[in-house]
Every structure is written in structure tokens, then in C-alpha cells.
Design a protein around this motif. Sequence first.
Motif, PDB file in Angstrom:
ATOM      1  N   LEU A  15       0.948  -1.391  -0.060  1.00  0.00           N
ATOM      2  CA  LEU A  15      -0.202   0.014   0.042  1.00  0.00           C
ATOM      3  C   LEU A  15       0.736   1.113  -0.149  1.00  0.00           C
ATOM      4  N   VAL A  16       0.429   2.478  -0.866  1.00  0.00           N
ATOM      5  CA  VAL A  16       1.114   3.448  -0.559  1.00  0.00           C
ATOM      6  C   VAL A  16       0.021   4.645  -1.045  1.00  0.00           C
ATOM      7  N   GLY A  17       0.200   5.446  -0.094  1.00  0.00           N
ATOM      8  CA  GLY A  17      -0.630   6.486  -0.141  1.00  0.00           C
ATOM      9  C   GLY A  17      -0.047   8.255  -0.460  1.00  0.00           C
ATOM     10  N   HIS A  18      -0.598   9.238  -1.030  1.00  0.00           N
ATOM     11  CA  HIS A  18      -0.165  10.438  -1.520  1.00  0.00           C
ATOM     12  C   HIS A  18      -1.291  11.417  -1.498  1.00  0.00           C
ATOM     13  N   ARG A  19      -1.047  12.759  -0.939  1.00  0.00           N
ATOM     14  CA  ARG A  19      -2.015  13.824  -0.740  1.00  0.00           C
ATOM     15  C   ARG A  19      -1.886  14.683  -1.957  1.00  0.00           C
ATOM     16  N   TYR A  20      -2.763  14.765  -3.010  1.00  0.00           N
ATOM     17  CA  TYR A  20      -2.814  15.337  -4.229  1.00  0.00           C
ATOM     18  C   TYR A  20      -3.622  16.973  -3.679  1.00  0.00           C
ATOM     19  N   GLN A  21      -3.067  17.853  -4.398  1.00  0.00           N
ATOM     20  CA  GLN A  21      -3.343  19.239  -4.160  1.00  0.00           C
ATOM     21  C   GLN A  21      -4.270  19.568  -5.632  1.00  0.00           C
ATOM     22  N   VAL A  22      -5.626  19.796  -5.492  1.00  0.00           N
ATOM     23  CA  VAL A  22      -6.670  19.965  -6.334  1.00  0.00           C
ATOM     24  C   VAL A  22      -6.865  21.515  -6.564  1.00  0.00           C
ATOM     25  N   ALA A  23      -6.889  22.231  -7.703  1.00  0.00           N
ATOM     26  CA  ALA A  23      -7.348  23.445  -7.613  1.00  0.00           C
ATOM     27  C   ALA A  23      -8.656  23.648  -8.547  1.00  0.00           C
ATOM     28  N   ILE A  24      -9.605  24.246  -7.931  1.00  0.00           N
ATOM     29  CA  ILE A  24     -10.928  24.434  -8.193  1.00  0.00           C
ATOM     30  C   ILE A  24     -11.245  25.819  -8.768  1.00  0.00           C
ATOM     31  N   ASP A  25     -11.889  25.912 -10.013  1.00  0.00           N
ATOM     32  CA  ASP A  25     -11.977  27.448 -10.248  1.00  0.00           C
ATOM     33  C   ASP A  25     -13.282  27.299 -11.118  1.00  0.00           C
ATOM     34  N   ARG A  26     -14.553  27.808 -10.373  1.00  0.00           N
ATOM     35  CA  ARG A  26     -15.990  27.733 -11.005  1.00  0.00           C
ATOM     36  C   ARG A  26     -16.314  26.651 -11.299  1.00  0.00           C
ATOM     37  N   GLY A  27     -16.359  25.461 -10.852  1.00  0.00           N
ATOM     38  CA  GLY A  27     -16.658  24.193 -11.324  1.00  0.00           C
ATOM     39  C   GLY A  27     -15.711  23.283 -12.106  1.00  0.00           C
ATOM     40  N   GLU A  28     -14.473  24.022 -12.505  1.00  0.00           N
ATOM     41  CA  GLU A  28     -13.520  23.260 -13.048  1.00  0.00           C
ATOM     42  C   GLU A  28     -12.444  22.880 -11.950  1.00  0.00           C
ATOM     43  N   ALA A  29     -11.913  21.606 -12.100  1.00  0.00           N
ATOM     44  CA  ALA A  29     -10.722  21.227 -11.065  1.00  0.00           C
ATOM     45  C   ALA A  29      -9.718  20.591 -11.949  1.00  0.00           C
ATOM     46  N   GLU A  30      -8.334  20.956 -11.428  1.00  0.00           N
ATOM     47  CA  GLU A  30      -7.278  20.005 -12.176  1.00  0.00           C
ATOM     48  C   GLU A  30      -6.388  19.646 -10.857  1.00  0.00           C
ATOM     49  N   ILE A  31      -5.362  18.701 -10.984  1.00  0.00           N
ATOM     50  CA  ILE A  31      -4.608  18.285 -10.106  1.00  0.00           C
ATOM     51  C   ILE A  31      -3.278  18.970 -10.419  1.00  0.00           C
ATOM     52  N   LYS A  32      -2.720  19.669  -9.391  1.00  0.00           N
ATOM     53  CA  LYS A  32      -1.489  20.561  -9.328  1.00  0.00           C
ATOM     54  C   LYS A  32      -0.411  19.362  -9.203  1.00  0.00           C
ATOM     55  N   GLY A  33       0.738  19.340 -10.127  1.00  0.00           N
ATOM     56  CA  GLY A  33       1.842  18.730 -10.025  1.00  0.00           C
ATOM     57  C   GLY A  33       1.554  17.268  -9.599  1.00  0.00           C
ATOM     58  N   ALA A  34       0.613  16.619 -10.429  1.00  0.00           N
ATOM     59  CA  ALA A  34       0.439  15.232 -10.369  1.00  0.00           C
ATOM     60  C   ALA A  34       1.439  14.096 -10.354  1.00  0.00           C
ATOM     61  N   MET A  35       2.533  14.531 -11.462  1.00  0.00           N
ATOM     62  CA  MET A  35       3.751  13.767 -11.374  1.00  0.00           C
ATOM     63  C   MET A  35       5.089  14.784 -11.086  1.00  0.00           C
ATOM     64  N   ILE A  36       5.897  14.374 -10.678  1.00  0.00           N
ATOM     65  CA  ILE A  36       7.204  15.032 -10.092  1.00  0.00           C
ATOM     66  C   ILE A  36       8.391  14.508 -11.116  1.00  0.00           C
ATOM     67  N   GLU A  37       9.148  15.291 -11.492  1.00  0.00           N
ATOM     68  CA  GLU A  37      10.463  14.789 -12.129  1.00  0.00           C
ATOM     69  C   GLU A  37      11.243  13.964 -11.067  1.00  0.00           C
ATOM     70  N   HIS A  38      11.920  12.916 -11.486  1.00  0.00           N
ATOM     71  CA  HIS A  38      12.741  12.124 -10.673  1.00  0.00           C
ATOM     72  C   HIS A  38      14.005  11.697 -11.656  1.00  0.00           C
ATOM     73  N   GLU A  39      15.161  11.687 -10.816  1.00  0.00           N
ATOM     74  CA  GLU A  39      16.479  11.156 -11.491  1.00  0.00           C
ATOM     75  C   GLU A  39      16.194   9.912 -11.659  1.00  0.00           C
ATOM     76  N   ALA A  40      16.804   9.294 -12.999  1.00  0.00           N
ATOM     77  CA  ALA A  40      16.582   7.910 -13.416  1.00  0.00           C
ATOM     78  C   ALA A  40      18.047   7.334 -13.321  1.00  0.00           C
ATOM     79  N   TYR A  41      18.040   6.306 -12.311  1.00  0.00           N
ATOM     80  CA  TYR A  41      19.091   5.604 -12.017  1.00  0.00           C
ATOM     81  C   TYR A  41      18.935   4.285 -12.871  1.00  0.00           C
ATOM     82  N   GLY A  42      20.094   3.793 -13.428  1.00  0.00           N
ATOM     83  CA  GLY A  42      19.983   2.317 -14.063  1.00  0.00           C
ATOM     84  C   GLY A  42      20.674   1.639 -13.598  1.00  0.00           C
ATOM     85  N   THR A  43      20.464   0.146 -13.326  1.00  0.00           N
ATOM     86  CA  THR A  43      21.428  -0.777 -12.769  1.00  0.00           C
ATOM     87  C   THR A  43      22.350  -1.000 -13.902  1.00  0.00           C
ATOM     88  N   PHE A  44      22.124  -1.077 -15.136  1.00  0.00           N
ATOM     89  CA  PHE A  44      22.891  -0.968 -16.170  1.00  0.00           C
ATOM     90  C   PHE A  44      22.874   0.423 -16.866  1.00  0.00           C
TER      91      PHE A  44
END
Length: 371
Positions: free
Chosen positions: A134-163
Motif C-alpha cells: 500500500l502507498v498513499g499520497h495527498r494530491y493538491q486540487v485547484a477548483i475554479d468555478r466548477g472546473e478542477a485539475e490536479i496540481k503537480g500530479a507527477m514530479i520529475e525524478h532522476e533516473a538511475y539504471g542498474t545497467f
Amino acid sequence: MIDLGAVGEAAPAPEPAPSPPRRFLRIPNAALAYAAIAIALAAAVVTVVKWSPLHRPLAESTVTGFLEAVHDRDVEAALAFTDQKDAEGEYLVPEALDARWKITKVAQVAYTDLGDGRAAAEVYAEIEGPGDSLVGHRYQVAIDRGEAEIKGAMIEHEAYGTFDYLDLNGVRLELDLQEGPTYVLLLPGYYEFYPDMPSTMEFEDGGSMLVLGSKFLQIESGVLDEWMPSPWVVVSQEGEDAVNEALREFYDGCTADPTVEGCPFKFPEDPARDVALAPGARWEVTAYPEVRSERLWYEHGAGFGLESSLPGEARAQVEITEDGQTRTALVACPIWVNGLYAAFDFEAGFSIDAGYEMFEDRCRSLIEVEG
């Protein structure tokens, strides 16, 4: 209580009776009036509920819709719920998404009315993957007159490769450490590192993770982090056998040509005598060195550094010249693998590489033996 000073005086006049209640006239068409009032109140209630903290479905449904679209592998629909609608990346494709997870909870936990029909909500989401992870996360949602969108749903992460490349769910990303770090965006869900990795290798702590927002859960170990993990690869028992087989082939090649880089058959320097192979003689491996899987350490870009668990031995007929005299002798040279690497190719398997010139290219010692 008796007021003695009032004796003989006239009694006070009684208070006037209360006025009778006033009657209101009936309003004509009362039914229409009440209906109008009810409509006005209903409209007011709708307006208040729409923007109040009690109106949760908008923020919750936005996060739910996002997660459901990801689970359905519909990347375009998922991004439409976010402020990253035009995001691109190697792993923002249906092929990189694995549906082996489910949504277990979505609930609004905070709400701030910003006025003028705008609000900010915080929605807690939880997903479950294989092994009851199980993993949980708190999303930030902006609402503007009935329209909503998730702010920063994805975050850039450095990619490490085993190879020298990263493989998640079968999608490969080449990495070049000389050009600096590579960053990736990941949608929520289950990811498996190098799913096509051969049975000669395995991950020390497992090779899968559950991703949600900024959280990475290594499923097998249960370690939760905000950095994308890079699983540690080790050699399996089958791999140990393959490395030792590659070593035998390498040293057999050295007996044919001792000048190959990494071969340990140069004679040690000795100012008191000269040693050379006898005419027509060549080295013969009488015992191959061995390595154990628990002593194989992987180094990025080089392979598995080798360390002898058992040394080997090679013998050869040589001519020894000292004090102006030359004689023939059979000598033994111990073989140590330290400084060599077992490089790995997914098509060809293991091969022995001289690595960073830390290997020994000459015998540590020569021991005369009876022929």
C-alpha cells in the motif's frame, strides 16, 4: 414582606391587561409566494454547497478519474485531469503502464475557499499493489468555478539504471552518465525493473515498486522513499556457474596467447635470473580459479568485479638463466582473478574484461615443481 408605612393608604391601581394578539391578513395566492421563497432558498443552497467544504465530489472525482484513467492505460485522459496536459516522456505511454494495482481510497481531507468561485482542496489517495503493498499520497486540487485539475500530479525524478539503461515494464531508456543525470515522469502504478533480465542475475531486495505522486514503495523490502530506487543486482547460482565458465574460457585463451590484456602469465621481474618459456612450450592451466556469487560486486559500466574465492594454477616448462648457466625447469604460477570484471551482455552473457588495469598481468611468484 409587609410595608408598615403603607398602612391606611389607598391600594395601587391594577396593571392594565395585556393587549390581544394581532392577527395577520392572509396573503392572496399564498401558495405561489411560498413556492417562490422555496425556489430562492434552493438556489441559495445550491450555490453555497457548490463552493463549500461539504461539496467534496468535485475534487475527489478529479483524482479518482485521474487514477482510473491511468489504470486503464489511457495516458491522454489521465493527463487531462492535471495541469501537465502536454507532458511528454519515455514512460508516459500505454506500454509503460501495468494494471497490477487497484485504487483503495480517495478522500478529500482539506478545503480552502479562496473566494470568487475558486478553492483549493487536498485529496488523499491510496493504491494497493502485489503482496498487499500500500502507498498513499495527498494530491493538491485547484477548483475554479466548477472546473478542477490536479496540481503537480507527477514530479520529475532522476533516473538511475542498474545497467547503462533503465528498463521499466519493458520500456527502455538509454542513459549516458557523461552527459549528466536523466529525469523521468512516472504515472501512478506498478513498475517492474528489467522484466526480461536473465536468470543468471537477480535483485538483492526485489526489482519492483509501487508509485503514487512523490512516493516510491519497494514492494519486496517494504522501503518507502521519495527517491526513485535503483535495485541492486546480484549474480544467482546459475550466474555464478556462468562466470566461472567464462573464466575458464578466458584463461584457456591466455594459454594460447599470454599477451592478451588481463592474462597473468608474465614472469616476475628478478634481477638475479632470467626466465623464459622453453622452446615450443606453453602454459597449461592445472586448476582454474573460482569465484562465488556473494563475492561478485556490480559496478556501473564495468560489470561484476571479480575476487578469487579459490586461486588457480598454471604450469609451464621454462628456461632459467642465472650465473651464466641455463637450465630447464617446470614452474607453477598461481592465478588470482582480482582486478578483472565479468562484463555482461544480454545477448552474449558474461565475458571477462580487464577493467581499469587493476589486474595482475604477471605471476606473483614462480615455484619450481617436479615434472
